[in-house]
Design an enzyme around this catalytic site. Structure first.
Site, PDB file in Angstrom:
ATOM      1  N   GLU A  95       2.412   3.994  -4.182  1.00 19.86           N
ATOM      2  CA  GLU A  95       1.806   2.691  -4.505  1.00 19.86           C
ATOM      3  C   GLU A  95       2.783   1.844  -5.316  1.00 19.86           C
ATOM      4  OE1 GLU A  95      -0.928   1.335  -3.436  1.00 19.86           O
ATOM      5  OE2 GLU A  95      -2.330   2.917  -2.914  1.00 19.86           O
ATOM      6  N   ASP A 124      -1.376  -0.715   4.898  1.00 16.99           N
ATOM      7  CA  ASP A 124      -1.850   0.669   4.987  1.00 16.99           C
ATOM      8  C   ASP A 124      -1.242   1.356   6.214  1.00 16.99           C
ATOM      9  OD1 ASP A 124      -3.679   2.869   4.252  1.00 16.99           O
ATOM     10  OD2 ASP A 124      -4.702   2.336   6.115  1.00 16.99           O
ATOM     11  N   ASP A 128       0.847  -1.188   0.000  1.00 21.44           N
ATOM     12  CA  ASP A 128       0.000   0.000   0.000  1.00 21.44           C
ATOM     13  C   ASP A 128       0.882   1.238   0.000  1.00 21.44           C
ATOM     14  OD1 ASP A 128      -2.396   1.324  -0.159  1.00 21.44           O
ATOM     15  OD2 ASP A 128      -2.907   1.151   1.959  1.00 21.44           O
TER      16      ASP A 128
END
Length: 151
Positions: free
Chosen positions: A50, A136, A11
């Site tokens: 990303e 994340d 992420d």
């Protein structure tokens, strides 16, 4: 390439976008897990972060292996599975004859993936997928650490 598959969950984060960014990756091989994260205090973009997550994760693998990469970025998944070949044959230009954004990272990702047998999977972000949620969190940690280090 052994039967064992390395799973990588990635992420990226950028707050604001563009702005400082971070990336995170969770690597799982059998019952072993490893967390990776990093970031940039300078102005970057969500897409660059990303891309950095799978680049860094794939580059840490010491020998060629079978890899499942999970990303919540359709940009990363479509780019590496569909667009890169066309961009390369067009001299790193888009169909609109403009330079491909993040060409440096696409080349790096392609090179990192080429050593391995990689399957690219898209997962819905922020949908309670434990490893994706951890990636994340790692991306945010990477961002915060980069900003703190730059002060």
């Amino acid at each position: 390439m052994g039967d064992q598959v390395v799973e990588i969950y990635t992420d990226g984060a950028c707050v604001p976008n563009p702005g400082p960014g971070g990336w995170g990756a969770v690597l799982r091989y059998g019952d072993r897990e490893r967390d990776l994260c990093g970031g940039e205090a300078e102005r970057t973009t969500n897409n660059r972060m990303e891309l950095m997550a799978p680049i860094q994760a794939l580059e840490t693998l010491t020998r060629p292996c079978r890899v499942d990469v999970y990303t919540d970025s359709t940009y990363v998944r479509n780019g590496i599975t569909k667009w890169v070949a066309t961009w390369k044959s067009n001299g790193w230009q888009t169909s609109a004859k403009t330079p491909v954004a993040n060409e440096d990272l696409w080349k790096r990702l392609e090179a990192a993936a080429a050593r391995h047998e990689v399957e690219w999977h898209w997962v819905k972000g922020h949908a309670g997928h434990p490893e994706n949620e951890r990636a994340d969190q790692l991306a945010l940690e990477g961002l915060q650490a980069a900003v703190k280090a730059a002060k």
